[in-house]
Design a protein around this motif. Structure first.
Motif, PDB file in Angstrom:
ATOM      1  N   HIS A 208      44.641  23.272  42.538  1.00  0.00           N
ATOM      2  CA  HIS A 208      43.945  23.521  44.233  1.00  0.00           C
ATOM      3  C   HIS A 208      45.241  24.333  44.876  1.00  0.00           C
ATOM      4  CE1 HIS A 208      42.279  19.756  42.414  1.00  0.00           C
ATOM      5  NE2 HIS A 208      41.185  19.764  43.587  1.00  0.00           N
ATOM      6  N   PRO A 209      45.303  25.607  44.643  1.00  0.00           N
ATOM      7  CA  PRO A 209      46.186  26.724  44.544  1.00  0.00           C
ATOM      8  C   PRO A 209      46.364  27.083  45.851  1.00  0.00           C
ATOM      9  CG  PRO A 209      44.151  27.825  44.116  1.00  0.00           C
ATOM     10  CD  PRO A 209      44.045  26.721  43.405  1.00  0.00           C
ATOM     11  N   LYS A 210      45.866  26.753  46.999  1.00  0.00           N
ATOM     12  CA  LYS A 210      45.495  27.222  47.756  1.00  0.00           C
ATOM     13  C   LYS A 210      45.523  26.319  49.122  1.00  0.00           C
ATOM     14  CE  LYS A 210      43.587  31.739  47.464  1.00  0.00           C
ATOM     15  NZ  LYS A 210      42.246  32.781  47.896  1.00  0.00           N
ATOM     16  N   GLU A 211      44.999  25.154  49.191  1.00  0.00           N
ATOM     17  CA  GLU A 211      44.936  23.491  49.492  1.00  0.00           C
ATOM     18  C   GLU A 211      46.175  22.936  49.233  1.00  0.00           C
ATOM     19  OE1 GLU A 211      40.973  21.900  47.126  1.00  0.00           O
ATOM     20  OE2 GLU A 211      39.916  24.011  47.614  1.00  0.00           O
ATOM     21  N   ILE A 212      47.057  22.509  48.379  1.00  0.00           N
ATOM     22  CA  ILE A 212      48.267  21.530  48.123  1.00  0.00           C
ATOM     23  C   ILE A 212      48.952  22.427  47.248  1.00  0.00           C
ATOM     24  CG2 ILE A 212      46.833  19.499  47.748  1.00  0.00           C
ATOM     25  CD1 ILE A 212      48.437  20.237  45.082  1.00  0.00           C
ATOM     26  N   SER A 213      50.547  21.799  47.925  1.00  0.00           N
ATOM     27  CA  SER A 213      51.657  21.698  47.127  1.00  0.00           C
ATOM     28  C   SER A 213      52.427  20.999  46.768  1.00  0.00           C
ATOM     29  CB  SER A 213      52.509  22.972  47.448  1.00  0.00           C
ATOM     30  OG  SER A 213      52.858  22.783  49.111  1.00  0.00           O
ATOM     31  N   PHE A 214      53.579  20.986  46.162  1.00  0.00           N
ATOM     32  CA  PHE A 214      54.074  19.482  46.115  1.00  0.00           C
ATOM     33  C   PHE A 214      55.879  19.969  46.372  1.00  0.00           C
ATOM     34  CE2 PHE A 214      50.383  18.509  42.926  1.00  0.00           C
ATOM     35  CZ  PHE A 214      50.909  17.337  43.802  1.00  0.00           C
ATOM     36  N   ILE A 215      56.646  18.820  46.733  1.00  0.00           N
ATOM     37  CA  ILE A 215      58.000  19.619  47.143  1.00  0.00           C
ATOM     38  C   ILE A 215      58.117  18.098  45.934  1.00  0.00           C
ATOM     39  CG2 ILE A 215      60.320  19.178  48.675  1.00  0.00           C
ATOM     40  CD1 ILE A 215      58.309  19.979  50.497  1.00  0.00           C
ATOM     41  N   VAL A 216      59.376  18.652  45.077  1.00  0.00           N
ATOM     42  CA  VAL A 216      60.215  17.771  44.256  1.00  0.00           C
ATOM     43  C   VAL A 216      61.574  17.206  44.145  1.00  0.00           C
ATOM     44  CG1 VAL A 216      60.186  17.465  41.639  1.00  0.00           C
ATOM     45  CG2 VAL A 216      58.325  18.084  42.975  1.00  0.00           C
ATOM     46  N   MET A 217      62.042  16.128  44.431  1.00  0.00           N
ATOM     47  CA  MET A 217      63.463  16.805  44.116  1.00  0.00           C
ATOM     48  C   MET A 217      64.174  15.390  43.185  1.00  0.00           C
ATOM     49  SD  MET A 217      64.413  17.088  48.631  1.00  0.00           S
ATOM     50  CE  MET A 217      63.865  19.147  49.588  1.00  0.00           C
ATOM     51  N   ASN A 218      65.187  15.803  43.037  1.00  0.00           N
ATOM     52  CA  ASN A 218      65.908  14.927  42.011  1.00  0.00           C
ATOM     53  C   ASN A 218      67.675  15.568  41.415  1.00  0.00           C
ATOM     54  OD1 ASN A 218      67.327  13.035  40.395  1.00  0.00           O
ATOM     55  ND2 ASN A 218      65.126  12.999  38.740  1.00  0.00           N
ATOM     56  N   LYS A 219      67.504  16.253  40.238  1.00  0.00           N
ATOM     57  CA  LYS A 219      68.813  16.923  40.257  1.00  0.00           C
ATOM     58  C   LYS A 219      68.755  18.323  40.625  1.00  0.00           C
ATOM     59  CE  LYS A 219      69.631  15.054  35.343  1.00  0.00           C
ATOM     60  NZ  LYS A 219      70.342  15.397  34.270  1.00  0.00           N
ATOM     61  N   ARG A 220      67.543  18.911  41.007  1.00  0.00           N
ATOM     62  CA  ARG A 220      67.597  19.822  41.816  1.00  0.00           C
ATOM     63  C   ARG A 220      65.852  19.496  42.477  1.00  0.00           C
ATOM     64  NH1 ARG A 220      67.731  20.578  36.365  1.00  0.00           N
ATOM     65  NH2 ARG A 220      69.927  22.454  35.447  1.00  0.00           N
ATOM     66  N   GLY A 221      66.173  21.026  43.710  1.00  0.00           N
ATOM     67  CA  GLY A 221      64.781  20.719  44.113  1.00  0.00           C
ATOM     68  C   GLY A 221      63.758  21.985  44.055  1.00  0.00           C
ATOM     69  N   TYR A 222      62.485  21.996  44.262  1.00  0.00           N
ATOM     70  CA  TYR A 222      62.121  22.748  44.333  1.00  0.00           C
ATOM     71  C   TYR A 222      59.981  22.978  45.001  1.00  0.00           C
ATOM     72  CZ  TYR A 222      60.282  20.199  39.911  1.00  0.00           C
ATOM     73  OH  TYR A 222      60.653  19.273  38.533  1.00  0.00           O
ATOM     74  N   ILE A 223      59.775  23.273  44.761  1.00  0.00           N
ATOM     75  CA  ILE A 223      57.963  23.382  45.538  1.00  0.00           C
ATOM     76  C   ILE A 223      57.413  23.771  43.688  1.00  0.00           C
ATOM     77  CG2 ILE A 223      56.313  24.334  46.740  1.00  0.00           C
ATOM     78  CD1 ILE A 223      58.656  25.111  48.549  1.00  0.00           C
ATOM     79  N   ILE A 224      56.091  23.096  43.868  1.00  0.00           N
ATOM     80  CA  ILE A 224      55.354  23.600  42.659  1.00  0.00           C
ATOM     81  C   ILE A 224      53.823  23.912  43.579  1.00  0.00           C
ATOM     82  CG2 ILE A 224      53.464  22.431  41.009  1.00  0.00           C
ATOM     83  CD1 ILE A 224      55.886  20.357  40.719  1.00  0.00           C
ATOM     84  N   GLN A 225      53.525  24.682  42.568  1.00  0.00           N
ATOM     85  CA  GLN A 225      52.392  25.327  44.079  1.00  0.00           C
ATOM     86  C   GLN A 225      51.768  26.464  42.626  1.00  0.00           C
ATOM     87  OE1 GLN A 225      52.433  26.954  47.623  1.00  0.00           O
ATOM     88  NE2 GLN A 225      51.771  28.098  47.672  1.00  0.00           N
TER      89      GLN A 225
END
Length: 248
Positions: A208-225
């Protein structure tokens, strides 16, 4: 014909990617990422971080299977959330399997910009303590559900989607953060791997490349898209950008 040539000339290469192909987050997702990073990382002093790290190490030694959960948020519009929530299509369906732990059912949504930093941090900690994923409505910046589950992914499917054979190849392919460069990995350290929930988020984002993404935070923060990791930041980055007097 001239227009086609000009368009091709404008597509200057950067490494293996054309500029037009570089993944960019939705502006609302990026706004939420920066806001949440400040709140999530900004309330921990160096002393508190060291105490938590020491606690983690002792717990891992004494408690089999112990690990601190990563904060994961599904970023999605209200329309697509309603479309995929409890869908009959198992490839798309997202669900909350245990409604008794769902914050949305008990306390309602929390707005990450209008709510106080302390209240939002409390909500993030509650989401992190659950095994599932939180939901961020990017239309309103409301954190709604937690304990959300997305379709699991098999290694066979990952091989087909990303053209890889193992976790090391997948790490290289998607830019997954590691403690050491892969080419300089210490021999006495366990090789890196990607957890099953992370793989599911990576695969679901690619579906779902244009519909969703994820925000992830632990040792680092990043976006999955769209199956890759972007906007990778360290906790220090967010702490340095904390201008609010509430942040130390």
């Amino acid at each position: 014909m001239v227009e086609i040539i000009l368009n091709q000339a404008e597509k200057k290469k950067t490494g293996d990617f054309y500029l037009d192909d570089i993944v960019k987050p939705h502006p609302n997702v990026l706004n939420a990422f920066n806001r949440l990073g400040k709140i999530f990382y900004g309330y921990q002093s160096e002393k508190e971080e060291k105490e938590l790290d020491n606690l983690d190490k002792r717990a891992k030694e004494k408690l089999p299977g112990y690990d601190r959960h990563t904060l994961s948020l599904l970023c999605i519009t209200r329309y697509f959330f309603n479309k995929y929530f409890n869908s009959d299509n198992e490839e798309d369906s997202i669900c909350v399997t245990n409604h008794s732990i769902d914050i949305y059912e008990r306390e309602g949504p929390a707005n990450i910009f209008n709510g106080s930093e302390l209240f939002v941090k409390k909500r993030l900690d509650e989401i992190r303590n659950c095994e599932g994923i939180g939901v961020l409505d990017i239309d309103s910046y409301n954190i709604t559900h937690n304990g959300l589950f997305i379709p699991p992914v098999s290694q066979i499917k990952l091989k087909k989607e990303f053209g890889i054979e193992d976790d090391i190849e997948l790490i290289r392919k998607i830019g997954y953060p590691t403690d050491y460069p892969l080419d300089e990995w210490p021999k006495d350290v366990k090789p890196p791997e990607i957890a099953t929930k992370s793989k599911a988020m990576i695969s679901y984002s690619k579906e779902h490349p244009k519909e969703i993404s994820f925000i992830v935070m632990n040792k680092r923060g990043y976006i999955i898209q769209n199956g890759v990791l972007i906007n990778k930041k360290t906790p220090e980055y967010f702490k340095g950008s904390c201008l609010s007097p509430l942040f130390p």
